[in-house]
Design an enzyme around this catalytic site. Structure first.
Site, PDB file in Angstrom:
ATOM      1  N   ASP A  59      -4.599   2.366   6.645  1.00 13.10           N
ATOM      2  CA  ASP A  59      -5.060   1.616   7.815  1.00 13.10           C
ATOM      3  C   ASP A  59      -4.155   0.394   8.033  1.00 13.10           C
ATOM      4  O   ASP A  59      -4.594  -0.748   7.929  1.00 13.10           O
ATOM      5  CB  ASP A  59      -6.522   1.183   7.554  1.00 13.10           C
ATOM      6  CG  ASP A  59      -7.140   0.469   8.727  1.00 13.10           C
ATOM      7  OD1 ASP A  59      -6.642   0.618   9.860  1.00 13.10           O
ATOM      8  OD2 ASP A  59      -8.139  -0.249   8.501  1.00 13.10           O
ATOM      9  N   GLY A  83       0.804  -1.224   0.000  1.00 10.88           N
ATOM     10  CA  GLY A  83       0.000   0.000   0.000  1.00 10.88           C
ATOM     11  C   GLY A  83       0.833   1.269   0.000  1.00 10.88           C
ATOM     12  O   GLY A  83       0.436   2.285  -0.580  1.00 10.88           O
TER      13      GLY A  83
HETATM   14  N1  SAM Z   1      -8.912  -1.236   6.053  1.00 18.95           N
HETATM   15  C1  SAM Z   1      -9.554  -2.499   6.420  1.00 18.95           C
HETATM   16  C2  SAM Z   1     -10.944  -2.204   6.940  1.00 18.95           C
HETATM   17  O1  SAM Z   1     -11.140  -1.148   7.567  1.00 18.95           O
HETATM   18  O2  SAM Z   1     -11.830  -3.020   6.720  1.00 18.95           O
HETATM   19  C3  SAM Z   1      -8.767  -3.249   7.457  1.00 18.95           C
HETATM   20  C4  SAM Z   1      -7.320  -3.362   7.157  1.00 18.95           C
HETATM   21  S1  SAM Z   1      -6.395  -4.251   8.320  1.00 18.95           S
HETATM   22  C5  SAM Z   1      -6.275  -3.176   9.706  1.00 18.95           C
HETATM   23  C6  SAM Z   1      -4.780  -4.124   7.631  1.00 18.95           C
HETATM   24  C7  SAM Z   1      -4.609  -4.915   6.337  1.00 18.95           C
HETATM   25  O3  SAM Z   1      -3.392  -4.508   5.730  1.00 18.95           O
HETATM   26  C8  SAM Z   1      -4.513  -6.430   6.499  1.00 18.95           C
HETATM   27  O4  SAM Z   1      -5.464  -7.035   5.679  1.00 18.95           O
HETATM   28  C9  SAM Z   1      -3.091  -6.775   6.050  1.00 18.95           C
HETATM   29  O5  SAM Z   1      -3.022  -8.020   5.374  1.00 18.95           O
HETATM   30  C10 SAM Z   1      -2.791  -5.629   5.120  1.00 18.95           C
HETATM   31  N2  SAM Z   1      -1.378  -5.238   4.955  1.00 18.95           N
HETATM   32  C11 SAM Z   1      -0.340  -5.374   5.811  1.00 18.95           C
HETATM   33  N3  SAM Z   1       0.759  -4.778   5.317  1.00 18.95           N
HETATM   34  C12 SAM Z   1       0.406  -4.224   4.119  1.00 18.95           C
HETATM   35  C13 SAM Z   1       1.086  -3.444   3.132  1.00 18.95           C
HETATM   36  N4  SAM Z   1       2.365  -3.077   3.290  1.00 18.95           N
HETATM   37  N5  SAM Z   1       0.401  -3.055   2.045  1.00 18.95           N
HETATM   38  C14 SAM Z   1      -0.900  -3.387   1.873  1.00 18.95           C
HETATM   39  N6  SAM Z   1      -1.596  -4.127   2.766  1.00 18.95           N
HETATM   40  C15 SAM Z   1      -0.950  -4.520   3.888  1.00 18.95           C
END
Ligand code: SAM
Length: 244
Positions: free
Chosen positions: A165, A145
């Site tokens: 997030d 992200g």
């Molecule tokens: N935004 C979502 C919601 O509100 O429904 C929840 C997101 S959750 C807190 C964080 C997510 O980020 C997880 O699904 C994880 O697999 C993903 N993640 C972790 N590191 C990441 C990265 N560097 N880039 C993108 N996604 C990532």
């Protein structure tokens, strides 16, 4: 990295974050011009609250569960609940599923708005792609992200929202987030950015906020939800809380 949002879906932090997300999009969609929405850490889009993971933590009971049967006092909360699929007035039970930020955002956005959803976990990204495959002007990227901020910003629409997030699994997530935000805002100063952070990590949270304040960003809204007195850096909500 093993973070799975299924354990936390619909908890009080999700309710707070998602109600704000819907309110921000509602304000942005008051103008007819199309906008761009980027969700840098999107998750799987939809969560089964009856799954073994969700039932193990039961976090939704003290989150969305507390709104079941309530009459929302604010139109923003009522809209969030509507878009999340909850008919609070006629419901007595915890719903069976809960939407993540991408599906809530899609419900709040218009057909002509453009959306990019980024998720680094392969299975979560696969489910998310499946959940959103009917939507036009939408990309689901299995990737990082933070890197997507470089790819997508500035967007051609020059209006819109970036939601950041991250899971805060790594010790330097606050620093990574602060640096990513500063770079992103440098690339696209006209954008609106919403970043979630845990207030339990109080020292890091205060340092993060201070670095944002010192970065020259002109308008910052800090919206913190203190669910338990011990969550607060100052032992409860305090108007005397000072940033360094
Ligand atoms: N935004 C979502 C919601 O509100 O429904 C929840 C997101 S959750 C807190 C964080 C997510 O980020 C997880 O699904 C994880 O697999 C993903 N993640 C972790 N590191 C990441 C990265 N560097 N880039 C993108 N996604 C990532």
């Amino acid at each position: 990295m093993n973070y799975r949002h299924a354990f936390h879906a619909g908890n009080f932090a999700d309710v707070h974050k998602h109600a704000l997300l819907v309110a921000l999009i509602e304000r942005l969609t008051r103008k007819p011009k199309p906008l761009f929405f980027l969700d840098t850490h999107a998750g799987r889009g939809h969560y089964d609250l009856q799954s073994a993971d969700a039932r193990r933590s039961n976090e939704s009971h003290t989150g969305i569960g507390r709104l079941v049967g309530c009459a929302p006092a604010s139109e923003d909360i009522a809209r969030y609940l509507r878009l999340a699929g909850f008919d609070t007035a006629n419901s007595e039970h915890l719903p069976a599923s809960y939407p993540g930020s991408p599906l809530l955002a899609l419900a709040a956005l218009r057909d002509g708005d453009r959306v990019a959803l980024i998720e680094s976990h392969a299975e979560e990204a696969r489910v998310l792609r499946n959940e959103t495959r009917q939507r036009r002007h939408l990309s689901v990227i299995h990737g990082d992200g933070y890197a997507a901020l470089q790819t997508y910003l500035p967007p051609k629409e020059n209006r819109g929202l970036v939601l950041l997030d991250p899971p805060y699994e790594s010790a330097d997530e606050f620093e990574t987030l602060a640096s990513a935000l500063k770079t992103a805002i440098g690339r696209w100063p006209n954008g609106m950015y919403a970043a979630w952070y845990p207030i339990k990590a109080s020292r890091e949270a205060v340092r993060f906020l201070a670095s944002m304040q010192q970065s020259g960003i002109r308008k910052i809204l800090i919206a913190e939800l203190i669910a338990r007195p011990s969550d607060s850096p100052t032992g409860g909500w305090s108007e005397n809380r000072h940033l360094p």
